[in-house]
Design an enzyme around this catalytic site. Structure first.
Site, PDB file in Angstrom:
ATOM      1  N   TYR A 107      31.696 -47.197 -13.266  1.00 48.07           N
ATOM      2  CA  TYR A 107      32.707 -46.173 -12.979  1.00 48.07           C
ATOM      3  C   TYR A 107      33.724 -46.178 -14.112  1.00 48.07           C
ATOM      4  O   TYR A 107      34.439 -47.159 -14.314  1.00 48.07           O
ATOM      5  CB  TYR A 107      33.417 -46.422 -11.643  1.00 48.07           C
ATOM      6  N   HIS A 128      23.012 -52.001  -8.358  1.00 45.64           N
ATOM      7  CA  HIS A 128      23.332 -50.563  -8.267  1.00 45.64           C
ATOM      8  C   HIS A 128      22.056 -49.737  -8.197  1.00 45.64           C
ATOM      9  O   HIS A 128      21.951 -48.808  -7.389  1.00 45.64           O
ATOM     10  CB  HIS A 128      24.182 -50.178  -9.484  1.00 45.64           C
ATOM     11  N   PRO A 130      31.351 -41.307   2.929  1.00 44.68           N
ATOM     12  CA  PRO A 130      31.473 -41.036   4.369  1.00 44.68           C
ATOM     13  C   PRO A 130      32.211 -39.736   4.665  1.00 44.68           C
ATOM     14  O   PRO A 130      32.150 -39.245   5.794  1.00 44.68           O
ATOM     15  CB  PRO A 130      32.276 -42.242   4.877  1.00 44.68           C
ATOM     16  N   LEU A 131      32.896 -39.198   3.639  1.00 40.14           N
ATOM     17  CA  LEU A 131      33.613 -37.922   3.833  1.00 40.14           C
ATOM     18  C   LEU A 131      32.848 -36.766   3.208  1.00 40.14           C
ATOM     19  O   LEU A 131      33.416 -35.692   2.978  1.00 40.14           O
ATOM     20  CB  LEU A 131      35.017 -38.023   3.228  1.00 40.14           C
ATOM     21  N   GLY A 132      31.553 -36.979   2.923  1.00 44.62           N
ATOM     22  CA  GLY A 132      30.766 -35.893   2.337  1.00 44.62           C
ATOM     23  C   GLY A 132      31.379 -35.408   1.038  1.00 44.62           C
ATOM     24  O   GLY A 132      31.533 -34.207   0.828  1.00 44.62           O
ATOM     25  N   GLY A 163      34.275 -35.355   0.162  1.00 52.06           N
ATOM     26  CA  GLY A 163      35.529 -34.638   0.427  1.00 52.06           C
ATOM     27  C   GLY A 163      35.354 -33.419   1.327  1.00 52.06           C
ATOM     28  O   GLY A 163      36.315 -32.954   1.944  1.00 52.06           O
ATOM     29  N   PHE A 164      34.121 -32.912   1.453  1.00 50.58           N
ATOM     30  CA  PHE A 164      33.926 -31.673   2.210  1.00 50.58           C
ATOM     31  C   PHE A 164      34.350 -31.819   3.671  1.00 50.58           C
ATOM     32  O   PHE A 164      34.972 -30.921   4.254  1.00 50.58           O
ATOM     33  CB  PHE A 164      32.447 -31.236   2.148  1.00 50.58           C
TER      34      PHE A 164
END
Ligand code: NAP
Length: 342
Positions: A58, A124, A229-231, A233-234
């Site tokens: 990252y 990874h 887990p939040l798609g 951000g969607f």
């Protein structure tokens, strides 16, 4: 915050972790928020989100440097998960699972993280050129050497389309075969050294891990880090269809983030919003999305990504949200996500 057991964390980790990736990678604005990112990590720790998920790639490397800076005076409070085996190449990401490389990469991660030991060291991506047992053996040697406390394996990417040749996915069907390859890999590495955790995508709009991977982990006492887990951000309901993404934002190329697909998938957000409203003012769709992930098993720890401190605080609040049977039935009845990699 409720604590859950992952690998060597005998005292447990906060049930909601913090995904540090958006602070330096994948999303628009990642390189502009150094100071706020430090506040985000500190806010997460203050509220009990002790599992910090990063990776050497990252940035590359800047995310680990940031986590190292943030933990300079707070290292004992955190459970640090970082990753090895995936490098940023000129065209695309490249796997490297050679034992010598793994040893060097671990030393470099320890330096960037300013720590003597990594709590969870994850593979990874397996390198197709190197038998996974060899890579895992080198990682196990790092445990013996005291540089790493426990080992994990990532299974993100099977359908993420972020690497060339990813299989098409229609976005609707629950595909029990999706993680067949991962499970075979897990069975192989378990012969060499115990797996403490698996990290894979799991969210209301990407529930595939529920079919085989999550039960595999539960049956063996292996922890599960729920990525995205939040798609991306969607599922928070804060992204506007047609709002557009900067070219360096992965969502600019993500088939579920075209204006058309974002509009088509609004019923999923609307359902999360309905459930949130039942729990009172101030409860958000993001918190419902995270509470749903938490409800999938006591071995599951979602690692929602956030570069803003206010998101980390809101997400930590999801640990106190208990969904009812009615809520869970409503989420189960939501339409499958549209938007495929075809
Ligand atoms: N092992 C792997 O191969 C792998 C692959 C992908 C991800 N992961 C891990 O999983 C973590 C999570 O995945 P992710 O970050 O891609 O996706 P995510 O957690 O599904 O979503 C992150 C996005 O949601 C936004 N957000 C977070 N909380 C919010 C809230 N309460 N309200 C509104 N927006 C909110 C963030 O905004 P801001 O950016 O503005 O803060 C960010 O853009 C990563 O950080 C990484 O640690 C691992």
């Amino acid at each position: 915050m409720e604590r859950r057991t992952i690998g060597a964390a005998t005292l447990g980790v906060g049930a909601i972790g913090l995904g540090c990736m958006p602070m330096s990678w994948a999303y628009t604005g990642s390189r502009q928020r150094g100071e706020e990112s430090l506040r985000t990590v500190h806010t997460a720790l203050d509220l009990g989100s002790t599992l910090l998920d990063t990776a050497d790639m990252y940035g590359p490397f800047t995310n680990e440097l940031l986590v190292g800076r943030a933990l300079r005076e707070r290292r004992p409070e955190a459970f640090v998960s970082t990753k090895v085996g995936l490098l940023v190449g000129e065209q695309h990401l490249v796997a490297n699972g050679r034992p010598g490389y793994v040893r060097r990469a671990c030393d470099a991660s320890l330096r960037r993280l300013q720590t003597d030991v990594i709590d969870l060291y994850q593979l990874h991506r397996a390198d197709p050129e190197v038998p996974v047992e060899e890579t895992w053996g080198a990682m196990a040697d790092l445990v013996t050497a005291g540089k790493v406390r426990s080992l994990g394996l990532c299974a993100v990417g099977a359908r993420s389309g972020r690497r060339p040749g990813a299989r098409p996915y229609d976005g609707r069907a629950r595909d029990g075969r999706l993680h067949d390859g991962t499970i075979r890999q897990l069975e192989r590495v378990q012969q060499v050294f115990p797996v403490s955790a698996v990290e894979a995508e799991l969210s209301v709009w990407s529930p595939e891990a529920l079919d085989a991977l999550l039960p595999w982990c539960a049956a063996r006492g292996v922890g599960f880090l729920a990525a995205m887990p939040l798609g991306n951000g969607f599922l928070t309901g804060t992204l506007t269809p047609g709002g557009g993404f900067e070219p360096d934002d992965v969502r600019a190329r993500h088939p579920r983030f075209t204006a058309e697909m974002m509009a088509a998938n609004q019923p999923i957000v609307a359902g999360l919003r309905r459930v949130a409203r039942r729990h009172g003012d101030g409860v958000t769709p993001a918190q419902v999305a995270l509470a749903w992930v938490l409800s999938q098993g006591r071995h599951v720890v979602p690692v929602p990504g956030a570069k803003r401190a206010r998101w980390a605080a809101q997400n930590a609040g999801a640990a106190g949200l208990l969904l009812t049977a009615e809520d869970l039935a409503e989420v189960a009845g939501l339409p499958g996500a549209q938007g495929s990699w075809d």
